[in-house]
Design a protein around this motif. Structure first.
Motif, mmCIF file in Angstrom:
data_model
loop_
_atom_site.group_PDB
_atom_site.id
_atom_site.type_symbol
_atom_site.label_atom_id
_atom_site.label_comp_id
_atom_site.label_asym_id
_atom_site.label_seq_id
_atom_site.Cartn_x
_atom_site.Cartn_y
_atom_site.Cartn_z
ATOM 1 N N UNK C 68 0.815 -1.214 0.000
ATOM 2 C CA UNK C 68 0.000 0.000 0.000
ATOM 3 C C UNK C 68 0.855 1.273 0.000
ATOM 4 N N UNK C 69 1.771 1.367 0.974
ATOM 5 C CA UNK C 69 2.513 2.620 1.116
ATOM 6 C C UNK C 69 3.463 2.852 -0.053
ATOM 7 N N UNK C 70 4.221 1.826 -0.428
ATOM 8 C CA UNK C 70 5.149 2.031 -1.541
ATOM 9 C C UNK C 70 4.397 2.349 -2.827
ATOM 10 N N UNK C 71 3.288 1.679 -3.078
ATOM 11 C CA UNK C 71 2.509 2.002 -4.279
ATOM 12 C C UNK C 71 2.059 3.442 -4.233
ATOM 13 N N UNK C 105 7.803 -5.074 -12.547
ATOM 14 C CA UNK C 105 8.713 -5.850 -11.721
ATOM 15 C C UNK C 105 8.279 -5.778 -10.261
ATOM 16 N N UNK C 106 7.851 -4.582 -9.858
ATOM 17 C CA UNK C 106 7.387 -4.399 -8.491
ATOM 18 C C UNK C 106 6.149 -5.253 -8.219
ATOM 19 N N UNK C 107 5.233 -5.224 -9.164
ATOM 20 C CA UNK C 107 3.982 -5.966 -8.996
ATOM 21 C C UNK C 107 4.262 -7.461 -8.835
ATOM 22 N N UNK C 136 16.972 -9.672 -3.733
ATOM 23 C CA UNK C 136 17.690 -9.253 -4.935
ATOM 24 C C UNK C 136 16.739 -8.517 -5.879
ATOM 25 N N UNK C 137 15.519 -9.040 -6.015
ATOM 26 C CA UNK C 137 14.532 -8.345 -6.847
ATOM 27 C C UNK C 137 14.252 -6.941 -6.309
#
Lengths: 73, 227, 487
Positions: C68-71, C105-107, C136-137
């Motif tokens: 939630x927060x990073x998005x 990539x985040x998703x 690593x991702x």
């Protein structure tokens, strides 16, 4: 001297140093505005007037032009 | 200098980084050598205990249980002697927890027995009426991943020089043997059988007889070790 | 370069907004469930072992913090970044493509992370539970974002970086440093060639590991839940209200002040140690002096509304943001109080701590992200906000929820702390541990209800956003200040 003590002193003096820097910054901000060198408050407009077409508060290009002039182009 | 910093994103970033990184350098690094020395008598975990520790981690027991007894009378009365830094020398990762929804477990091995744990994990309210802890019945059927536990022991031995196969206290005997995987497995099975019998549960004993160690047995080995 | 046809590109900002709503509902839904589990333990078994409290709690914290927060942070970054630098992502196909790679990539990483936690793959370190392949991702995602930030800065038309940019840069650097050091681990499979390939063992042992983890944990709160949220409010509150920041100088000062204060915040380790007493005393004095700049941000925001308080009545978005800054002040006052030695002895390990965390996250982070996304929605879709009434109702419902939440947790925490240390007339402990658990039942119930109210508010938000996207009245021009909304 024990490592803990060195750590304590380092810690203390670094904080002291940063506090001086911070308060130095306050002095700098108000002094340079008083002398008329910079107007910090105008940067607040960057959020309000932020269309692609609206003129930048402080355009990057002008400065580059100035640099170009100085280098004799 | 300040005005210049505001207009040069790169140097600004460097400045920010120095300010936030310095605290870490001063606070953390000097403590490292000191805090990592084991207290006399602290020994590395055996493979079965380590496997149990992995179960503890997998099911996030540390979400509700701490392993850190603070030096207050109310805590030492309740849980035993307060925790010392050196006691954690072989804890990778540390499992201090941050919330006591349940009680502290750092010395739970002193006052709980194998069969108490088995009954409690099967149905917490049967031994602690009013408990809000859920039952962990899958631990009674899941088979412990002994191979990964051995891999962890071997890794810390190789990379961090954790004293397996070493005479730590100088009495001429190896304190915590590791050896090859086969040796380690045999030792773990023997240890597991002892615990399975202590739990007085047929199903656990039978599983160990078949060469499969249920997760709960490994977990109890770990909990008994916490003293 | 001055092509009037070029507009800001909101594609990626939109995508991240959708994700913020999705992860908000998922993460807080799990939160509500585990809150009810503490009051009604039978709820632990609704999905077998996959719904046990201990399995879900890390999922709740991680989805809310890193989902939630990073998005929300990235939705606003891809919006604010372009605007305050006055450069469109459309002007750089490279950065635009990179932004999309960043999103996908985040998703994928986020989904893998949730699945891995559900299947017991965890390192157990709080807020750093992911095993090494996921780490690593995460690093790759972070580097991509870094290239995005500095790439966009390289193309900017505005010479000076707006204060929000400072905070975004600090977020980037802070999290990079903290995450990297705290997650140092040795994959056991790579060393021994046997066992679970996902398993790793921490590079640090025992107290050292705890030290690094606390340094990380405390500052991760700073650089995920504080710094980027300040970046948002410095942009959205002035923009929505049409008022420039009350004092730009104060905003610069409080930036450095905050960096200094957080430098201190981990320092309470030293207060328990063997350094000379005078130094500990000086430490306390300095932290009091230095906390002033950190309040600077919040006061600056409230003062920005000076003479314009009428807007507070008229606009639900202003309400969200003003209350967010108020909650920010509350939790930055509460935090230092809790780190006072004698208070900490009582509060540590109790429910007061989650209570404190939730003032900040629900009140400050949640409200700010909700307001930011609703401010952006009319700009994304060239439509009015679908319903002002619904937004108002959401505000009041969620505010009541937060008040219920933290008041019940205050009482629960202090009750529990007092009972743990209570002794009878002979000096023996007065209560067994289980007594201190059963007594909390009413507070746990109240807390869960508070959480549920907030959660229902999220659905109102999602519905309002969806209707804004599809059904609200279209507007001709992007609004400059206040977001238009239908009654």
């Amino acid at each position: 001297m024990e490592i803990r003590e060195i750590q304590g002193y380092l810690y203390f003096f670094f904080i002291l140093f940063l506090t001086f820097v911070l308060y130095g910054y306050i002095v700098h901000l108000y002094r340079s505005e008083k002398k008329g060198e910079r107007d910090y408050e105008k940067y607040g407009k960057m959020a309000l007037d932020d269309e692609l077409t609206s003129p930048p508060v402080e355009p990057l290009d002008v400065n580059e032009d100035a640099k170009d002039k100085r280098s004799g182009k | 200098m300040f005005g210049w910093l505001e207009k040069n994103p790169f140097f600004f970033a460097v400045g920010v980084f120095v300010v936030i990184a310095f605290a870490g350098l001063i606070e953390i690094v000097p403590d490292f050598a000191q805090a990592s020395r084991p207290v006399v008598g602290t020994k590395p975990y055996s493979v079965l205990e380590l496997a149990g520790r992995q179960v503890y981690i997998k099911d996030s027991c540390n979400a509700c249980h701490s392993q850190l007894i603070r030096p207050f009378k109310s805590e030492t009365d309740r849980y035993g002697m307060y925790s010392l830094s050196g006691e954690y020398a072989y804890d990778r990762p540390f499992l201090w927890g941050s919330k006591r929804t349940g009680p502290d477990l750092h010395r739970v091995g002193n006052y709980r027995t194998s069969d108490w744990h088995a009954n409690h994990m099967w149905d917490p309210t049967s031994v602690v009426p009013g408990s809000i802890m859920p039952a962990y019945k899958h631990m009674f059927t899941n088979v412990t991943d002994l191979e990964t536990a051995y891999a962890e022991a071997l890794t810390v031995k190789k990379v961090f020089n954790v004293p397996y196969d070493t005479d730590i206290d100088g009495d001429g005997k190896i304190d915590v043997p590791l050896g090859s995987y086969e040796e380690a497995k045999e030792r773990a099975l023997k240890y597991a059988m002892k615990i399975a019998q202590e739990t007085k549960r047929e199903d656990l004993v039978n599983m160990v007889k078949e060469g499969k160690i249920p997760e709960i047995v490994a977990l109890i080995a770990y909990l008994n070790r916490l003293k | 370069m001055q092509n009037p046809a070029i507009e800001y590109d909101y594609t990626v900002a939109k995508w991240f907004s959708y994700l913020a709503i999705l992860f908000g509902i998922l993460g807080m839904g799990v939160g509500v469930l585990i809150a009810f589990q503490l009051a009604f333990p039978e709820l632990n078994y609704i999905f077998g072992q996959y719904s046990l409290f201990s399995r879900l709690r890390p999922i709740h914290t991680n989805v809310v913090a890193y989902g939630f927060t990073l998005s929300g942070i990235w939705a606003t970054w891809y919006y604010i970044g372009q605007r305050v630098l006055k450069v469109s992502l459309k002007e750089s196909p490279f950065l635009n493509g990179l932004a999309k790679v960043h999103f996908w990539l985040y998703f994928i990483t986020a989904l893998l992370a949730v699945v891995s936690l559900l299947f017991r793959v965890t390192t157990s370190k709080e807020y750093a539970q992911f095993e090494w392949p996921l780490d690593i991702l995460v690093v790759i995602i972070w580097v991509i974002w870094g290239i995005g930030i500095f790439g966009l800065i390289g193309l900017r038309r505005e010479k000076t970086l707006y204060i929000s940019m400072w905070y975004f840069i600090a977020t980037f650097l802070g999290v990079a440093m903290l995450y990297l050091f705290n997650n140092m681990a040795v994959p056991t499979y790579l060393v021994t060639g046997m066992g679970d390939p996902l398993h790793s063992v921490s590079m640090y042992a025992g107290s050292n590991d705890a030290l690094v983890q606390w340094w990380f944990g405390h500052n991760a709160v700073a650089f995920v839940f504080t710094v980027p949220i300040i970046a948002m409010i410095y942009y959205f509150l002035p923009k929505e209200s049409g008022q420039p920041v009350y004092s730009y100088k104060l905003s610069l000062l409080s930036f450095w002040g905050l960096m200094f204060v957080y430098l201190w915040a981990g320092g309470h380790h030293l207060i328990y140690s063997t350094v000379p007493d005078w130094m500990q005393t000086m430490g306390s004095i300095f932290s009091v002096i230095l906390i002033l700049p950190s309040w600077g941000s919040a006061l600056n925001m409230l003062l920005t509304m000076k003479g314009e308080w009428g807007q507070l009545k008229d606009s639900p978005l202003i309400k969200f943001m003003v209350l967010a800054s108020t909650f920010y002040m509350l939790s930055t006052l509460e935090g230092p109080i809790q780190s006072i030695k004698s208070v900490n002895a009582l509060a540590h390990f109790t429910d007061w701590i989650p209570g404190h965390v939730h003032d900040g996250t629900l009140g400050w982070v949640g409200f700010m992200i909700i307001a930011a996304i609703m401010h952006m929605a009319p700009r994304f879709f060239k439509r009015e906000i679908y319903s002002k009434k619904l937004l108002e109702a959401q505000f009041w419902l969620q505010t009541t929820g937060i008040v219920l939440y933290f008041s019940s947790m205050w009482i629960a925490g202090i009750t529990q702390g007092m009972m743990w240390r209570a002794v009878d007339q002979y000096g023996n402990l007065a209560y067994s541990f289980i007594d201190t658990v059963t007594v909390l039942h009413p507070y746990y119930t109240l807390r869960a209800i508070g959480g549920l109210m907030y959660f229902i508010g999220l659905f109102m938000w999602a519905y309002n956003f969806y209707k804004t996207m599809t059904a609200a009245r279209q507007i001709e021009k992007e609004p400059q200040f206040a977001s238009p909304m239908a009654a």
